[in-house]
Design an enzyme around this catalytic site. Sequence first.
Site, PDB file in Angstrom:
ATOM      1  N   HIS A  30       0.984  -1.068  -0.070  1.00 44.29           N
ATOM      2  CA  HIS A  30       0.115  -0.008  -0.055  1.00 44.29           C
ATOM      3  C   HIS A  30       0.893   1.185  -0.037  1.00 44.29           C
ATOM      4  O   HIS A  30       1.882   1.210   0.661  1.00 44.29           O
ATOM      5  CB  HIS A  30      -0.803  -0.075   1.178  1.00 44.29           C
ATOM      6  CG  HIS A  30      -2.094   0.789   1.051  1.00 44.29           C
ATOM      7  ND1 HIS A  30      -1.920   2.293   1.287  1.00 44.29           N
ATOM      8  CD2 HIS A  30      -3.423   0.708   1.056  1.00 44.29           C
ATOM      9  CE1 HIS A  30      -3.152   2.772   1.067  1.00 44.29           C
ATOM     10  NE2 HIS A  30      -3.958   1.817   1.159  1.00 44.29           N
ATOM     11  N   ARG A  45      -6.541   9.879  -1.459  1.00 41.36           N
ATOM     12  CA  ARG A  45      -5.769   9.900  -2.678  1.00 41.36           C
ATOM     13  C   ARG A  45      -6.969  10.245  -3.683  1.00 41.36           C
ATOM     14  O   ARG A  45      -6.960  11.097  -4.619  1.00 41.36           O
ATOM     15  CB  ARG A  45      -5.049   8.941  -3.041  1.00 41.36           C
ATOM     16  CG  ARG A  45      -3.617   8.993  -2.459  1.00 41.36           C
ATOM     17  CD  ARG A  45      -2.783   7.983  -3.068  1.00 41.36           C
ATOM     18  NE  ARG A  45      -3.059   6.861  -2.674  1.00 41.36           N
ATOM     19  CZ  ARG A  45      -3.410   5.636  -3.635  1.00 41.36           C
ATOM     20  NH1 ARG A  45      -3.243   5.856  -4.677  1.00 41.36           N
ATOM     21  NH2 ARG A  45      -3.760   4.412  -3.090  1.00 41.36           N
TER      22      ARG A  45
END
Length: 573
Positions: free
Chosen positions: A236, A257
């Site tokens: 990740h 994001r």
Amino acid sequence: MDAIKADVLILGSGGAGLFAALHAYERNPQLKIILATKGIIGKGGCSRMVQGGFNVVLNENDSLEKHFMDTLKGGGGINNQELAWTLVNDAPRTVHELEVSVGCFFDRAEDGKIHQKAFAGQSFDRTVHVADLTGIQIISRLTDQIFARNINVMEETRGLDLLTTESGNRVVGCVMANIRTGQIFLVHTKVVVVATGGSASMFKISAPSVDKTGDGMAMCFRAGAEFVDMEMVQFHPTGIIAGASRLSGSLLEEGLRGAGARLYNGLGERFMERYDPERLEKSTRDRVARAGYMEIMAGRGTENNGIYLDASHMGARFVEENFPGMVERMKDIGKDLARERVEITPTAHYQMGGVRIEKDCRSSLEGLLVAGEDAGGTHGGNRLGGNGICDSTVFGRRAGDIAALIAMEESLRPYEEAAAERIRMRWLKPFTLKSGNGVYAIRDEMKELMWENVGLVRSGSKMKEAVHRLDGLLEEVESVSVTNRYLTRFNMEWQHIIDVTNALTVSRMVAHSALHREESRGAHFRDDFPETDNDNWLVNIFLTKEDDIGIALSTRPVALIRLKREEIGDLKY
Ligand SMILES: Cc1cc2nc3c(=O)[nH]c(=O)nc-3n(C[C@H](O)[C@H](O)[C@H](O)COP(=O)(O)OP(=O)(O)OC[C@H]3O[C@@H](n4cnc5c(N)ncnc54)[C@H](O)[C@@H]3O)c2cc1C
């Protein structure tokens, strides 16, 4: 050895295990169902840690075909298409069941419908959520449902090894350890559902919950089950840097994001412009994680070997309202996510590879079902954010239904007492040895080795070294003794020896499989084979145990049963 008889044994109480127990019970409440979990029910595992949410097609402008296509594109085209289709197809009824029968309540949009947010790598905003701490809702409500039924729950009780018939092709039970008392006993059963959640915790920096050490996969390997694409481990991009704190490696969720948070290197450059100028930070996890890692390796990292995530330009109020859990988490380490950039690092997160299953969760061994992160194939080379909890609940439901059917059709098969006893003696060995290196040094070396040699950027020579050293470490852990040879109750050193043995077993599978795949695809990047090679490597890698602990690998072309290679589009790294 004490033996308890059951119809269905479920190992693990994450999304997959809880749903399996619930569905097996709903199919037939007369069945004797045991749900055994290494941690505390409702508290352990990664499903509870789910932050961002659950991908599902609910909007009329979205479609199952789009979700399927996104999943295949994200997975680099090597997904098991039958499993991926099952995932997207069952997701709407799973979310419906979660709200209508289980009692979850997902966040609403202004029109009162379930709100769906953006996640990376998806062509439609389809992630349902409860703020940024979705897993707590799902697991708490599922746990309520388990307690409301006559399901036998065993907490802090771990599966040690599966027991098979003499021929080795049918599972008839599981040798277990009660961590609280130290007692080892057998559950003699018609069917076992393994749902222990895999785990990428064999890497130095990792996100999964600490109760997970690859136990289910290691047990399935030792029992002879077939695995698929074990090289595929997801990193990740946004793990927290928090010094020696346990928070190091845990996540800042992907929705940040999705909502517009930006990534910068130590020089202040928005480096995703170099790696994916179109999608920037909204690119898939594999690319963003690798890009961050490469910046750090190139000497463009931050003071603490990281990169920066900056959400402050979105406005403090927006960040605080939409990401309260993440804001709170960063406050714990003295950072203000809403107002300042924070240091982050790629972190090992999820295993796409796992036990090979059919869409009804059957494995290559009779009497063994596998669901959730222990199973491989659905996500191919890279899992989309939001498809993980979807996977564990969709396949957990299915495993429960099939387990009940098997239990109603089958009778208990006899087992070999001597075989059960051999397993017991194997795990009690640390109490019989007088010396041996400490387990913690072996654990630390494994984590460092996996991070450096089998991590985000791999090469043949480094992986060969790793394969060799992992064999050595597995041999070493076999001769480790416990410090207090008279204490089996809550003996955490003993539990660690079992944990590290399992994590090393899974690490070996990952390293062997990664060395075999001579190309780059999805989460698997090799600097000696940096291109995706669709002519030779649009294949799945299958793995089984050979002899005692040897590993046999084979490849088969991906079964392109729904979409052909050209239809999936550009399958380049
Ligand atoms: C921080 C974090 C955030 C995430 N956010 C998201 C997200 O937003 N969306 C998404 O889709 N996915 C997310 N994921 C991934 C998601 O959590 C997993 O895909 C999913 O929860 C796995 O479910 P599972 O049931 O297979 O395993 P888990 O939920 O991990 O449960 C495993 C269970 O097995 C038990 N166990 C382990 N070993 C044994 C043993 N030997 N015997 C008995 N029991 C055992 C454990 O105690 C635990 O109860 C996230 C993961 C993490 C770590």
